[in-house]
Write an enzyme that holds these catalytic residues in place. Structure first.
Site, PDB file in Angstrom:
ATOM      1  N   ASP A  61      38.842  47.754  55.841  1.00  0.00           N
ATOM      2  CA  ASP A  61      39.867  46.907  55.270  1.00  0.00           C
ATOM      3  C   ASP A  61      40.487  46.018  56.347  1.00  0.00           C
ATOM      4  O   ASP A  61      41.068  46.518  57.313  1.00  0.00           O
ATOM      5  CB  ASP A  61      40.929  47.829  54.651  1.00  0.00           C
ATOM      6  N   THR A  94      41.585  39.749  52.639  1.00  0.00           N
ATOM      7  CA  THR A  94      42.204  39.597  53.958  1.00  0.00           C
ATOM      8  C   THR A  94      41.182  39.216  55.026  1.00  0.00           C
ATOM      9  O   THR A  94      41.449  38.356  55.861  1.00  0.00           O
ATOM     10  CB  THR A  94      42.910  40.894  54.399  1.00  0.00           C
ATOM     11  N   THR A  95      40.020  39.848  54.980  1.00  0.00           N
ATOM     12  CA  THR A  95      39.003  39.520  55.979  1.00  0.00           C
ATOM     13  C   THR A  95      38.565  38.068  55.815  1.00  0.00           C
ATOM     14  O   THR A  95      38.406  37.332  56.792  1.00  0.00           O
ATOM     15  CB  THR A  95      37.782  40.452  55.829  1.00  0.00           C
ATOM     16  N   ASP A 382      43.401  47.910  46.391  1.00  0.00           N
ATOM     17  CA  ASP A 382      42.898  46.535  46.276  1.00  0.00           C
ATOM     18  C   ASP A 382      42.404  46.268  44.861  1.00  0.00           C
ATOM     19  O   ASP A 382      42.681  45.226  44.277  1.00  0.00           O
ATOM     20  CB  ASP A 382      41.714  46.298  47.244  1.00  0.00           C
TER      21      ASP A 382
HETATM   22  P1  ADP Z   1      37.967  40.822  52.055  1.00  0.00           P
HETATM   23  O1  ADP Z   1      38.887  41.579  52.964  1.00  0.00           O
HETATM   24  O2  ADP Z   1      37.969  39.365  52.369  1.00  0.00           O
HETATM   25  O3  ADP Z   1      38.169  41.116  50.632  1.00  0.00           O
HETATM   26  P2  ADP Z   1      35.498  42.306  51.803  1.00  0.00           P
HETATM   27  O4  ADP Z   1      34.879  43.100  52.883  1.00  0.00           O
HETATM   28  O5  ADP Z   1      36.141  43.013  50.682  1.00  0.00           O
HETATM   29  O6  ADP Z   1      36.515  41.313  52.499  1.00  0.00           O
HETATM   30  O7  ADP Z   1      34.380  41.332  51.264  1.00  0.00           O
HETATM   31  C1  ADP Z   1      34.658  40.402  50.256  1.00  0.00           C
HETATM   32  C2  ADP Z   1      33.452  39.504  50.080  1.00  0.00           C
HETATM   33  O8  ADP Z   1      32.335  40.279  49.657  1.00  0.00           O
HETATM   34  C3  ADP Z   1      33.698  38.486  49.005  1.00  0.00           C
HETATM   35  O9  ADP Z   1      33.275  37.230  49.445  1.00  0.00           O
HETATM   36  C4  ADP Z   1      32.851  38.974  47.847  1.00  0.00           C
HETATM   37  O10 ADP Z   1      32.408  37.937  47.000  1.00  0.00           O
HETATM   38  C5  ADP Z   1      31.724  39.626  48.562  1.00  0.00           C
HETATM   39  N1  ADP Z   1      30.989  40.604  47.729  1.00  0.00           N
HETATM   40  C6  ADP Z   1      31.461  41.686  47.079  1.00  0.00           C
HETATM   41  N2  ADP Z   1      30.473  42.315  46.400  1.00  0.00           N
HETATM   42  C7  ADP Z   1      29.341  41.616  46.642  1.00  0.00           C
HETATM   43  C8  ADP Z   1      27.970  41.739  46.253  1.00  0.00           C
HETATM   44  N3  ADP Z   1      27.568  42.735  45.448  1.00  0.00           N
HETATM   45  N4  ADP Z   1      27.118  40.827  46.695  1.00  0.00           N
HETATM   46  C9  ADP Z   1      27.520  39.837  47.509  1.00  0.00           C
HETATM   47  N5  ADP Z   1      28.766  39.653  47.927  1.00  0.00           N
HETATM   48  C10 ADP Z   1      29.683  40.524  47.499  1.00  0.00           C
HETATM   49 MG    MG Z   2      37.917  42.867  49.602  1.00  0.00          MG
END
Ligand code: ADP
Ligand code: MG
Length: 538
Positions: A61, A94-95, A382
């Site tokens: 996270d 957030t990332t 989240d």
């Molecule tokens: P954040 O802290 O920004 O939410 P995450 O590590 O949760 O970071 O990653 C979010 C990203 O992962 C988003 O761009 C989302 O669209 C992408 N994502 C989530 N599930 C999938 C998937 N099955 N395939 C591709 N991208 C995905």
């Molecule tokens: Mg996320």
């Protein structure tokens, strides 16, 4: 400069100007962005954070990582604030926000190298950010608040890659059910959802309970353990001998005197229990202690009582039961009580408590160990946020970088209408958004340039939802494959990243009063205080 330590200033450089100041700030900001980039997306890696007291957190996270990291540089802290704003305003992304901020600054550095004035860059970025948010709104799908399938996809997307991943379908259902139970006319009240965690079983055994739960034992083993028609007293006061009297020294000269003194104390406790009984209460959930003698009398009156209940539990049960938390036992009345039922679950030693006019649900999360449960809780928090947001805002976009690619394409098309050097900044902004597909693909072990090229051409062909689905490893319509995110998360990520990047770019002079590091004195209790002093030395 890539990969430099975050603290670039030494104590003897008191003032840095112009290009040097910008360079200094940009590299500090970029170091933060680099630190979280590898966690982005479902295939992102976890980080293990060890505090100076040896506490270990394993997480994916973004905001948690940045909060726990010992960062001691003012510019870097501005970037961390992006994550915090994002967490507060959107609950997810957030990332993404931090990564975009870092990439904006990275690209800005190139423009600065081509002698584009910082003001033109910040103006262009600001404009591009507004255009991007407009385009997100143009592309977004409207979502019906009763569309359970879509809401579950939103929950699953936010949980992917987190501890919740293995059981994400079951957990997403729990999350959506929970949100729907606290939704009235598209207004979601997350205050009515409580998360309770238990270790020892698997995440798939997590459940959604109506009402609340507390992890306490009855104070006496002859008390009832379940009460169907419960009148519940929530008490934030001890059931003990009044302090003044307990402190009084008595000199006892003969055994009768001692007996009468003890009788007096016993009488006082008996009266307190009597007072509770007279209100009609048959359950007492006490935040403070209960004297052993009082426990005995409560048991005799068939009243179920627990002591040292958590403040947060009482606060939630107050809502569940529409009760009042009584802070002075002397003033308790029947109207303070909450009506409902309390049931002992013997398999997990929890009390389940339901209110008669029930509102409020508890998500009981289970996992094998503390680390697992903690990360699960972060993932579920989240997911609750994004589902709640999708319900209240009513807009969703295709994830897996579909939205970023589409917005970048549209920005490039509109850039022509922007005059002067700001046009360069808008184009650069579009490039920065494409960091997301590059990192998602890269973290999944694919060639990031190939994937980007494929995505771009799909969007040129009018496939607005073409994204990269990590499950299949292919470019596909991610809205259909269920990689869906709230539009607001994306808007917020872009606008707060832009604001932070612009703040950093507007600085052309760093004047430090002594040490440039900010040594926060107020977080000594956290993991950061102890290492803060290292800042100046790096
Ligand atoms: P954040 O802290 O920004 O939410 P995450 O590590 O949760 O970071 O990653 C979010 C990203 O992962 C988003 O761009 C989302 O669209 C992408 N994502 C989530 N599930 C999938 C998937 N099955 N395939 C591709 N991208 C995905
Ligand atoms: Mg996320």
């Amino acid at each position: 400069m890539q990969g430099q330590p975050m603290i670039v200033m030494s104590e003897d450089s008191q003032r840095v100007k112009d290009k040097d100041a910008q360079e200094h700030n940009i590299s500090a900001a970029r170091a933060v962005a680099d630190a979280v980039r590898s966690t982005l997306g479902p295939k992102g890696m976890d980080k293990m954070l060890v505090s100076d007291t040896g506490d270990v957190t394993i997480t994916n996270d973004g905001v948690t990582i940045l909060k726990e990291m010992d960062i001691d540089n003012p510019t870097a802290e501005m970037i961390i604030e992006v994550a915090e704003t994002q967490e507060n305003e959107a609950g997810d992304g957030t990332t993404t926000a931090v990564a975009i901020a870092g990439e904006l600054l990275n690209n800005a550095e190139d423009l600065l190298g081509q002698d584009v004035h910082p003001t033109a860059i910040t103006k262009g970025f600001h404009l591009a950010s507004e255009m991007a948010c407009e385009e997100i709104d143009n592309v977004a799908e409207s979502v019906d608040s009763g569309d359970e399938t879509l809401l579950r996809h939103v929950a699953e997307t936010s949980m992917t890659g987190k501890g919740a991943e293995l059981d994400k379908e079951a957990l997403a259902k729990l999350v959506v059910d929970a949100v729907q139970q606290v939704t009235v006319d598209n207004t979601v009240d997350l205050e009515y959802i409580k998360i309770e965690t238990q270790t020892g079983r698997t995440a798939s055994e997590s459940e959604l309970l109506t009402g609340g739960a507390i992890d306490k034992d009855p104070v006496h083993n002859s008390m009832p353990t379940s009460v169907e028609d419960a009148q519940i007293l929530l008490l934030n006061d001890a059931i003990e001998i009044e302090e003044a009297e307990a402190d009084t020294e008595v000199s006892v000269t003969d055994p009768d005197q001692l007996q009468s003194f003890l009788d007096q104390e016993e009488q006082q406790l008996k009266e307190k229990v009597q007072q509770i009984k007279e209100t009609g209460a048959n359950v007492v959930l006490c935040q403070d202690g209960i004297d052993a003698m009082a426990q005995h009398y409560l048991a005799k009156e068939d009243i179920l009582a627990v002591q040292q209940a958590k403040q947060s539990d009482l606060g939630f049960l107050k809502e569940v039961l529409s009760a009042t938390i009584v802070t002075d036992l002397a003033n308790v009345t029947a109207t303070d009580l909450g009506a409902g039922s309390i049931t002992r679950n013997t398999s997990d030693d929890l009390f389940y408590i339901e209110g008669d006019d029930a509102h409020g649900v508890t998500l009981l999360l289970r996992g094998s160990t503390d680390h697992v449960v903690d990360e699960l809780e972060r993932g579920i928090t989240d997911a609750l946020d994004v589902v709640a947001q999708t319900v209240s805002d009513g807009r969703a976009v295709a994830g897996g970088s579909a939205i970023e690619i589409e917005v970048a394409r549209r920005l490039r098309n509109s850039a022509e209408s922007v005059s002067g050097r700001e046009q360069l900044a808008v184009e650069t902004f579009a490039d920065a958004l494409e960091l997301i597909p590059r990192v998602l693909a890269g973290n999944a072990g694919l060639d990031s340039i190939d994937t980007l090229v494929e995505l771009r051409s799909a969007h040129e062909d009018g496939e607005t939802y073409a994204g990269f689905d990590v499950e299949s490893g292919e470019v596909t319509n991610t809205y259909e494959t269920g990689v869906v995110e709230p539009a607001h998360v994306k808007e917020q990520a872009i606008s707060s990243a832009t604001e932070a990047a612009n703040l950093v770019l507007q600085i052309d002079d760093i004047i430090s009063a002594g040490d440039l590091s900010t040594n926060k004195g107020d977080d000594g209790a956290g993991g950061m205080g102890g290492m803060g002093g290292m800042g100046g030395a790096m």
